[in-house]
Design a protein around this motif. Structure first.
Motif, PDB file in Angstrom:
ATOM      1  N   ASP A   1       0.801  -1.222   0.000  1.00  0.00           N
ATOM      2  CA  ASP A   1       0.000   0.000   0.000  1.00  0.00           C
ATOM      3  C   ASP A   1       0.838   1.278   0.000  1.00  0.00           C
ATOM      4  N   TYR A   2       2.003   1.245   0.668  1.00  0.00           N
ATOM      5  CA  TYR A   2       2.712   2.500   0.894  1.00  0.00           C
ATOM      6  C   TYR A   2       4.150   2.562   0.367  1.00  0.00           C
ATOM      7  N   ASN A   3       4.820   1.423   0.254  1.00  0.00           N
ATOM      8  CA  ASN A   3       6.218   1.502  -0.156  1.00  0.00           C
ATOM      9  C   ASN A   3       6.714   0.144  -0.641  1.00  0.00           C
ATOM     10  N   PRO A   4       6.474  -0.201  -1.902  1.00  0.00           N
ATOM     11  CA  PRO A   4       6.897  -1.504  -2.431  1.00  0.00           C
ATOM     12  C   PRO A   4       8.398  -1.759  -2.337  1.00  0.00           C
ATOM     13  N   SER A   5       9.191  -0.708  -2.175  1.00  0.00           N
ATOM     14  CA  SER A   5      10.645  -0.886  -2.081  1.00  0.00           C
ATOM     15  C   SER A   5      11.130  -1.043  -0.637  1.00  0.00           C
ATOM     16  N   ALA A   6      10.213  -1.139   0.314  1.00  0.00           N
ATOM     17  CA  ALA A   6      10.605  -1.295   1.720  1.00  0.00           C
ATOM     18  C   ALA A   6      11.352  -2.611   1.933  1.00  0.00           C
ATOM     19  N   LYS A   7      12.112  -2.664   3.008  1.00  0.00           N
ATOM     20  CA  LYS A   7      12.903  -3.862   3.330  1.00  0.00           C
ATOM     21  C   LYS A   7      11.998  -5.079   3.426  1.00  0.00           C
ATOM     22  N   LYS A   8      12.470  -6.197   2.917  1.00  0.00           N
ATOM     23  CA  LYS A   8      11.720  -7.451   2.991  1.00  0.00           C
ATOM     24  C   LYS A   8      12.206  -8.342   4.143  1.00  0.00           C
ATOM     25  N   ARG A   9      13.313  -7.949   4.760  1.00  0.00           N
ATOM     26  CA  ARG A   9      13.848  -8.680   5.906  1.00  0.00           C
ATOM     27  C   ARG A   9      13.863  -7.749   7.112  1.00  0.00           C
ATOM     28  N   VAL A  10      13.207  -8.164   8.188  1.00  0.00           N
ATOM     29  CA  VAL A  10      13.075  -7.342   9.385  1.00  0.00           C
ATOM     30  C   VAL A  10      13.521  -8.151  10.598  1.00  0.00           C
ATOM     31  N   THR A  11      14.173  -7.484  11.533  1.00  0.00           N
ATOM     32  CA  THR A  11      14.577  -8.120  12.787  1.00  0.00           C
ATOM     33  C   THR A  11      13.702  -7.598  13.915  1.00  0.00           C
TER      34      THR A  11
END
Length: 223
Positions: free
Chosen positions: A65-75
């Motif tokens: 919805d807001y940012n398709p380029s956001a990180k796909k790996r999160v800690t």
């Protein structure tokens, strides 16, 4: 030699205990990966799984919805040494273990922090607006808000949008419903690309921020 072996055994035991206490999990579902860490003994396995499930349920929707380029790996780390509620940045979320233990239904605090990860703003805007937008995300995507007794507050004439968080979120959601339906998206975009200014409000709605707040106080229904 016996003393050396004893010391080596003790070191290995301590290292094993540390690794066990950390409880690291790396979970991948589709395009998304969550690294889940817990250095406490305060969080039940069931609660940890709820936090993990929250990530995989809400984060892909936010990204789309807001940012398709956001990180796909999160800690996501549960930390016994962190005295506050939660903080996030650069693809990492830190949650205070004591808070999580005392508020086990507040799993959507992860949802709030994930909004910050998705925002990935190039520069800092007004704190009240950033936190208000994050609570808009919690309101929109949250899975367990009702059980956590989390809701948007009633409007009071003595409030100010500068309070941020839920107060600002209610205001922003009102703007989306009654002024311009893309207000929240456009504000996120302006902050992401560092184009936000006081003029942004007029560019989006045709009115200044203070004019919008005055209107909101007169007609604040968002139901």
């Amino acid at each position: 030699m016996k003393k050396y072996k004893l010391m080596l055994s003790l070191f290995c035991l301590l290292l094993f205990c540390k690794v066990q206490a950390q409880k690291e999990q790396v979970i991948t579902r589709g395009d998304y990966t969550l690294v889940f860490l817990d250095n406490s003994n305060l969080i039940a396995e069931e609660l940890g799984q709820k936090l993990i499930n929250t990530f995989f349920e809400v984060y892909p929707k936010m990204v789309a919805d807001y940012n398709p380029s956001a990180k796909k790996r999160v800690t996501l780390s549960i930390d016994i040494n962190y005295p506050r509620v939660a903080i996030s940045g650069n693809g990492k979320i830190l949650i205070g273990a004591v808070w999580m233990q005392k508020h086990p239904e507040d799993t959507d605090l992860v949802t709030h922090e994930l909004v910050h990860i998705v925002q990935d703003f190039k520069a800092l805007g007004p704190e009240w607006l950033i936190e208000g937008l994050a609570d808009c995300g919690r309101f929109e995507y949250g899975l367990n808000n009702a059980a956590a007794a989390w809701s948007l507050p009633s409007v009071h004439p003595l409030q100010s949008y500068k309070i941020g968080y839920r107060v600002a979120a209610r205001f922003l959601l009102w703007l989306n419903k009654y002024q311009e339906s893309t207000t929240i998206f456009q504000l996120n975009t302006a902050l992401k690309y560092d184009t936000y200014s006081e003029q942004t409000w007029k560019e989006i709605t045709g009115k200044s921020l203070d004019e919008l707040w005055a209107l909101y106080l007169k007609n604040n229904d968002i139901d």
